[in-house]
Enzyme design. Structure first.
Site, mmCIF file in Angstrom:
data_model
loop_
_atom_site.group_PDB
_atom_site.id
_atom_site.type_symbol
_atom_site.label_atom_id
_atom_site.label_comp_id
_atom_site.label_asym_id
_atom_site.label_seq_id
_atom_site.Cartn_x
_atom_site.Cartn_y
_atom_site.Cartn_z
ATOM 1 N N ASN A 9 65.400 -15.392 58.238
ATOM 2 C CA ASN A 9 65.205 -16.680 58.905
ATOM 3 C C ASN A 9 65.522 -17.782 57.897
ATOM 4 O O ASN A 9 64.728 -18.046 56.998
ATOM 5 C CB ASN A 9 63.752 -16.777 59.387
ATOM 6 C CG ASN A 9 63.418 -18.132 59.975
ATOM 7 O OD1 ASN A 9 64.303 -18.941 60.219
ATOM 8 N ND2 ASN A 9 62.132 -18.381 60.188
ATOM 9 N N TRP A 10 66.697 -18.373 58.051
ATOM 10 C CA TRP A 10 67.124 -19.388 57.073
ATOM 11 C C TRP A 10 66.363 -20.691 57.249
ATOM 12 O O TRP A 10 66.437 -21.581 56.408
ATOM 13 C CB TRP A 10 68.626 -19.666 57.212
ATOM 14 C CG TRP A 10 69.529 -18.497 56.927
ATOM 15 C CD1 TRP A 10 69.158 -17.175 56.726
ATOM 16 C CD2 TRP A 10 70.951 -18.507 56.820
ATOM 17 N NE1 TRP A 10 70.264 -16.398 56.508
ATOM 18 C CE2 TRP A 10 71.380 -17.187 56.559
ATOM 19 C CE3 TRP A 10 71.917 -19.514 56.927
ATOM 20 C CZ2 TRP A 10 72.734 -16.857 56.403
ATOM 21 C CZ3 TRP A 10 73.265 -19.185 56.766
ATOM 22 C CH2 TRP A 10 73.660 -17.869 56.500
ATOM 23 N N LYS A 11 65.674 -20.854 58.345
ATOM 24 C CA LYS A 11 64.954 -22.104 58.659
ATOM 25 C C LYS A 11 65.920 -23.295 58.549
ATOM 26 O O LYS A 11 67.098 -23.149 58.825
ATOM 27 C CB LYS A 11 63.727 -22.267 57.763
ATOM 28 C CG LYS A 11 62.844 -21.015 57.760
ATOM 29 C CD LYS A 11 61.502 -21.261 57.165
ATOM 30 C CE LYS A 11 60.737 -19.955 57.084
ATOM 31 N NZ LYS A 11 59.367 -20.138 56.667
ATOM 32 N N HIS A 96 57.715 -18.743 66.234
ATOM 33 C CA HIS A 96 57.431 -18.820 64.797
ATOM 34 C C HIS A 96 56.253 -19.782 64.578
ATOM 35 O O HIS A 96 56.124 -20.792 65.275
ATOM 36 C CB HIS A 96 58.669 -19.313 64.041
ATOM 37 C CG HIS A 96 58.535 -19.138 62.568
ATOM 38 N ND1 HIS A 96 57.814 -20.010 61.794
ATOM 39 C CD2 HIS A 96 58.984 -18.178 61.737
ATOM 40 C CE1 HIS A 96 57.849 -19.595 60.527
ATOM 41 N NE2 HIS A 96 58.556 -18.484 60.474
ATOM 42 N N GLU A 98 55.775 -22.019 62.527
ATOM 43 C CA GLU A 98 56.168 -23.423 62.294
ATOM 44 C C GLU A 98 56.457 -24.132 63.615
ATOM 45 O O GLU A 98 56.199 -25.326 63.755
ATOM 46 C CB GLU A 98 57.380 -23.465 61.340
ATOM 47 C CG GLU A 98 56.956 -23.070 59.933
ATOM 48 C CD GLU A 98 58.046 -22.447 59.073
ATOM 49 O OE1 GLU A 98 59.227 -22.526 59.418
ATOM 50 O OE2 GLU A 98 57.684 -21.856 58.035
ATOM 51 N N GLU A 168 53.317 -12.194 61.309
ATOM 52 C CA GLU A 168 53.440 -13.079 60.152
ATOM 53 C C GLU A 168 52.126 -13.821 59.941
ATOM 54 O O GLU A 168 51.869 -14.828 60.627
ATOM 55 C CB GLU A 168 54.558 -14.098 60.381
ATOM 56 C CG GLU A 168 55.908 -13.472 60.659
ATOM 57 C CD GLU A 168 57.036 -14.423 60.321
ATOM 58 O OE1 GLU A 168 57.810 -14.110 59.416
ATOM 59 O OE2 GLU A 168 57.103 -15.495 60.926
ATOM 60 N N GLY A 174 55.679 -18.522 53.041
ATOM 61 C CA GLY A 174 56.145 -19.511 52.075
ATOM 62 C C GLY A 174 55.119 -19.853 51.008
ATOM 63 O O GLY A 174 55.289 -20.828 50.289
ATOM 64 N N SER A 213 56.205 -14.061 52.667
ATOM 65 C CA SER A 213 56.465 -13.869 51.240
ATOM 66 C C SER A 213 56.901 -12.447 50.904
ATOM 67 O O SER A 213 56.534 -11.903 49.859
ATOM 68 C CB SER A 213 55.234 -14.281 50.413
ATOM 69 O OG SER A 213 54.961 -15.662 50.619
ATOM 70 N N GLY A 234 61.858 -15.140 55.065
ATOM 71 C CA GLY A 234 62.202 -16.551 54.983
ATOM 72 C C GLY A 234 62.926 -16.835 53.677
ATOM 73 O O GLY A 234 64.117 -16.601 53.532
HETATM 74 C C1 PEP Z 1 59.003 -16.814 57.752
HETATM 75 O O1 PEP Z 1 58.847 -18.021 57.837
HETATM 76 O O2 PEP Z 1 59.351 -16.168 58.764
HETATM 77 C C2 PEP Z 1 58.735 -16.189 56.474
HETATM 78 C C3 PEP Z 1 58.378 -14.949 56.466
HETATM 79 O O3 PEP Z 1 58.865 -16.989 55.367
HETATM 80 P P1 PEP Z 1 58.678 -16.538 53.815
HETATM 81 O O4 PEP Z 1 59.368 -15.193 53.666
HETATM 82 O O5 PEP Z 1 59.360 -17.601 53.035
HETATM 83 O O6 PEP Z 1 57.226 -16.435 53.582
#
Ligand code: PEP
Length: 250
Positions: A9-11, A96, A98, A168, A174, A213, A234
């Protein structure tokens, strides 16, 4: 056999030229990944049309990070599931944390988005997970059960079979804090039991990804858990070598 999946997920990261470079770097390394691991990349909307062909040629499936709750019409700024499907996108991240937190996406909206994605032939990657206060209060099982009951449990089995779940924990996204492998396995097994309560044996075929993470140094331990079928990645998906290393962690 359940699929092993690593989805990036490049966001809201990368300009188009940066995204093109990242997609090229990932595409150039897919031959290092075992054939039974499905790679998915979810670039920003602006990149999808131009990058989908090259990614798909390299064996990387393409996901959108979101889709509209309606199919078309006067919804300024929205991108619909049929639009995404029409350019070769095959998956769509929905729900998600976010989107839930910053854009107020509720179960009602997410149910519509999942419906739109399925009707357009996209496979939803449906995200669930608790915030820190809920985990500390021991409410994480109730939270993910409710999130499933709002959106996934009402689906007919034929639609359910197209769903990928991403667990998640919001406190791990993050933040550099990862759920332990034991915590991940415990709640993934719970999620599968909840799904099996409605969908029976089909739940045994559903990929349940861990996100939060996940990186090359912890992916192997997480992916070794019997109910962890891969990851939604992410930050580490923005570095081609890390993304590929995670895909090699099974
Ligand atoms: C995500 O937002 O889907 C995610 C897992 O982010 P990160 O790997 O940066 O924690």
């Amino acid at each position: 056999m359940r699929k092993k999946i690593v989805a990036g997920n490049w966001k809201m990261n990368t300009t188009y030229p940066e995204g093109e470079t990242l997609a090229g770097a990932i595409a150039g390394k897919t031959n290092e990944v075992p054939g039974d691991v499905l790679l998915i990349a979810a670039p920003p909307f602006t990149h999808l049309c131009c990058l989908t062909g090259a990614l798909r040629e390299a064996g990387v499936k393409v996901a959108a990070q979101n889709c509209a709750a309606e199919a078309k019409g006067a919804y300024t700024g929205e991108v619909s599931a049929p639009m995404l499907a029409s350019i070769g996108v095959e998956y769509c991240i929905i729900g998600h944390s976010e989107r839930r937190e910053y854009y107020g996406e509720t179960g009602d909206v997410l149910r519509k988005k999942v419906r739109q994605a399925l009707d357009a032939g996209l496979r939803p990657i449906f995200c669930i997970g608790e915030v820190l206060a809920e985990r500390e209060a021991g409410r994480h099982f109730d939270v993910v059960r409710t999130q499933l009951e709002e959106v996934i449990i009402p689906l007919p089995t034929s639609d359910f079979e197209k769903i990928i779940i991403a667990y998640e924990p919001v406190w791990a996204i993050g933040t550099g804090k990862t759920a332990t492998a034991g915590q991940a396995q415990e709640i993934h097994a719970f999620i599968r039991r909840v799904l099996a309560g409605k969908f029976g044996d089909s739940a045994g075929n559903t990929a349940i990804l861990y996100g939060g993470s996940c990186k090359p140094s912890n992916a192997a331990e997480l992916f070794a858990q019997p109910d962890v079928d891969g990851g939604l990645i992410g930050g580490a998906s923005l570095v081609a070598d890390d993304f590929i290393a995670i895909a090699n962690a099974f």
